[in-house]
Design a protein around this motif. Sequence first.
Motif, mmCIF file in Angstrom:
data_model
loop_
_atom_site.group_PDB
_atom_site.id
_atom_site.type_symbol
_atom_site.label_atom_id
_atom_site.label_comp_id
_atom_site.label_asym_id
_atom_site.label_seq_id
_atom_site.Cartn_x
_atom_site.Cartn_y
_atom_site.Cartn_z
ATOM 1 N N UNK A 111 -30.756 30.508 19.533
ATOM 2 C CA UNK A 111 -30.531 29.211 19.231
ATOM 3 C C UNK A 111 -29.029 28.839 19.424
ATOM 4 N N UNK A 112 -28.739 27.934 20.308
ATOM 5 C CA UNK A 112 -27.333 27.453 20.300
ATOM 6 C C UNK A 112 -27.045 26.560 19.185
ATOM 7 N N UNK A 113 -25.758 26.401 18.937
ATOM 8 C CA UNK A 113 -25.147 25.615 17.849
ATOM 9 C C UNK A 113 -25.952 24.457 17.421
ATOM 10 N N UNK A 114 -26.606 23.633 18.338
ATOM 11 C CA UNK A 114 -27.373 22.412 18.444
ATOM 12 C C UNK A 114 -28.544 22.814 17.675
ATOM 13 N N UNK A 115 -29.287 23.770 18.368
ATOM 14 C CA UNK A 115 -30.480 24.238 18.153
ATOM 15 C C UNK A 115 -30.683 24.823 16.609
ATOM 16 N N UNK A 116 -29.550 25.464 16.175
ATOM 17 C CA UNK A 116 -29.442 25.826 14.927
ATOM 18 C C UNK A 116 -29.348 24.691 13.697
ATOM 19 N N UNK A 117 -28.763 23.872 14.153
ATOM 20 C CA UNK A 117 -28.399 22.737 13.191
ATOM 21 C C UNK A 117 -29.906 21.794 13.133
ATOM 22 N N UNK A 118 -30.219 21.787 14.222
ATOM 23 C CA UNK A 118 -31.731 21.112 14.419
ATOM 24 C C UNK A 118 -32.973 21.721 13.437
ATOM 25 N N UNK A 119 -32.886 23.073 13.684
ATOM 26 C CA UNK A 119 -33.886 23.817 12.943
ATOM 27 C C UNK A 119 -33.299 24.064 11.578
ATOM 28 N N UNK A 120 -32.215 24.179 11.183
ATOM 29 C CA UNK A 120 -31.314 24.154 9.839
ATOM 30 C C UNK A 120 -31.525 25.712 9.357
ATOM 31 N N UNK A 121 -31.107 26.507 10.443
ATOM 32 C CA UNK A 121 -30.902 27.901 10.325
ATOM 33 C C UNK A 121 -29.686 28.431 10.771
ATOM 34 N N UNK B 131 -29.625 34.151 10.344
ATOM 35 C CA UNK B 131 -31.195 34.037 10.355
ATOM 36 C C UNK B 131 -31.677 35.153 11.740
ATOM 37 N N UNK B 132 -32.787 35.789 11.449
ATOM 38 C CA UNK B 132 -33.212 36.409 12.587
ATOM 39 C C UNK B 132 -34.003 35.522 13.622
ATOM 40 N N UNK B 133 -34.372 34.440 13.029
ATOM 41 C CA UNK B 133 -34.887 33.390 13.910
ATOM 42 C C UNK B 133 -34.110 33.012 15.105
ATOM 43 N N UNK B 134 -32.496 33.115 14.699
ATOM 44 C CA UNK B 134 -31.507 32.665 15.551
ATOM 45 C C UNK B 134 -31.115 33.717 16.542
ATOM 46 N N UNK B 135 -31.879 34.995 16.462
ATOM 47 C CA UNK B 135 -31.401 36.066 17.496
ATOM 48 C C UNK B 135 -32.664 36.800 17.974
ATOM 49 N N UNK B 136 -32.375 37.237 19.045
ATOM 50 C CA UNK B 136 -33.361 38.138 19.966
ATOM 51 C C UNK B 136 -33.241 39.540 19.854
ATOM 52 N N UNK B 137 -33.701 40.259 18.809
ATOM 53 C CA UNK B 137 -33.595 41.437 18.468
ATOM 54 C C UNK B 137 -34.337 42.626 19.765
ATOM 55 N N UNK B 138 -35.595 41.838 20.085
ATOM 56 C CA UNK B 138 -36.202 42.419 21.150
ATOM 57 C C UNK B 138 -35.329 42.860 22.395
ATOM 58 N N UNK B 139 -34.739 41.751 22.915
ATOM 59 C CA UNK B 139 -33.689 42.021 23.885
ATOM 60 C C UNK B 139 -32.555 42.647 23.735
ATOM 61 N N UNK B 140 -32.079 42.629 22.464
ATOM 62 C CA UNK B 140 -31.141 43.476 22.015
ATOM 63 C C UNK B 140 -31.267 44.826 22.220
#
Length: 440
Positions: free
Chosen positions: A155-165, A169-178
């Motif tokens: 999630x970019x900065x705006x996306x995080x602000x919109x989703x309020x995360x 938060x794991x939701x804001x990160x791609x652990x599979x790709x990592x």
Amino acid sequence: MGFILSTTTIVCNNVFNKNSKTISIRKPQIGSSKTSSWLQSGVSYQGKQKYVRQRVNTKYWIISASSQVALEEFVKCNGAKGVHETAGISRSKSKALRNKGIERPVIIGVAADSGCGKSTFLRRVNEIFGTKVSQSHTPQGELVTVICLDDFHTLDRKGRAEKKVTALHPEANNFELMYQQIAALKEGHDIMKPIYNHQTGLIDPPELIQPNHIVVIEGLHPWYDSRMKQLLDFTVYLDISDEVKVAWKIQRDMAERGHKLENILASIESRKPDFQQYIDPQKKDAIAVIQVLPTQLIPDDKEKKVLRVRFIQREGIPGFQPVYLYDEGSTIDWIPCGRKLTCSYPGIKFHYGPDNWYNHDVSILEVDGNFDKLEELIYIESHLNNTSTKFYGEITQQLLRNASAPGSNNGTGLFQVLIALKIRQLYEELTGKNIAPVLV
Ligand SMILES: Nc1ncnc2c1ncn2[C@@H]1O[C@H](COP(=O)(O)OP(=O)(O)OP(=O)(O)O)[C@@H](O)[C@H]1O
Ligand SMILES: O=C(CO)[C@H](O)[C@H](O)COP(=O)(O)O
């Protein structure tokens, strides 16, 4: 619109047969992270079978699509998942392996919250290896590459602000790709790694990263995903207590970035629950922890300029022999101030001894207070053992070389240098290579 292509084999091509959809493939330029140069090097194929053959022969897969539906279908069909626009893993082994004589990339994880000294620590690591790193988004040098895991934010900065995360938060990160990409680097494959741009708060087009002798992954979640632990040859956690973190943040973000005090405090508060839930637990499993606490030498110290720093070292880890003071396994309190070490108020106090850290046997080396004269550290160095130095005075020399870096006059700098020396020794043990010490 954005998706990850994390699969390495394209298994279906039905989406290309539909003329209504356009999928394009682009060959990236090495080291390029700018959209313009990246797009210029592109070649497009439109909805044809030919595309697939061409694509399979192509080493890097940079995929974009004319419509969200087309891309979704393509990604789903090929077993990929995620939300980044583009990313990839080369199918064949990297040419860098032969060109640079890399037999086994050694992977180091460095975990900490933002503003807790990761960059400062990694500068000391690079100094120990004596190589310069590039000024590019991902610093790459002859021996060491440092990947910032913020690049796996979905999630970019705006996306995080919109989703309020928060970014923690794991939701804001791609652990599979990592996991897929770090595993691929360890196995010797090139990757096209996404980029998170801290200036704009956006996710940029990916960049090519090749395996290196040492790959450091630094950030918030290096081993939050349990699969990552298996990939990491050494783990470091920078454990900065809240009081000190606030003092450092205020100093940096107010003085250097012009932020307002109330905003800094609000940001720290808003991150706290996620920090405690997702970042802090990683310290349990680290091989080396640098814990930074307020001093005990000044009652109720407000300034946080004098620090009590503890170097927590796991026992029984192959390739890692903990540093000790005087006598291994004993418990020692030492006030070195006197004839050989100048100490102004409030002085300096060392402690060393065996301990327990989340059910692990550890040795703890602790120093409370500031060093007045860095050159006198040679006296301290002469009482430390198992330091992995290559010559007498190497620790003192390293601290003097970086005298102006934060923490050079206290335990943070000293222990960062000790860990850098341990990383060098581990690298030598794992690869059978020898790194010449840096002589000034
Ligand atoms: N050992 C230290 N002693 C005093 N201050 C320190 C120390 N380490 C870091 N700091 C302070 O914290 C700030 C951030 O340090 P650094 O850039 O190394 O952290 P970081 O974890 O890489 O940050 P970010 O993740 O936000 O980029 C420094 O500018 C400095 O003000
Ligand atoms: O926790 C962080 C690690 O660096 C950052 O806050 C996170 O990456 C988000 O970046 P930004 O604050 O630039 O939006």
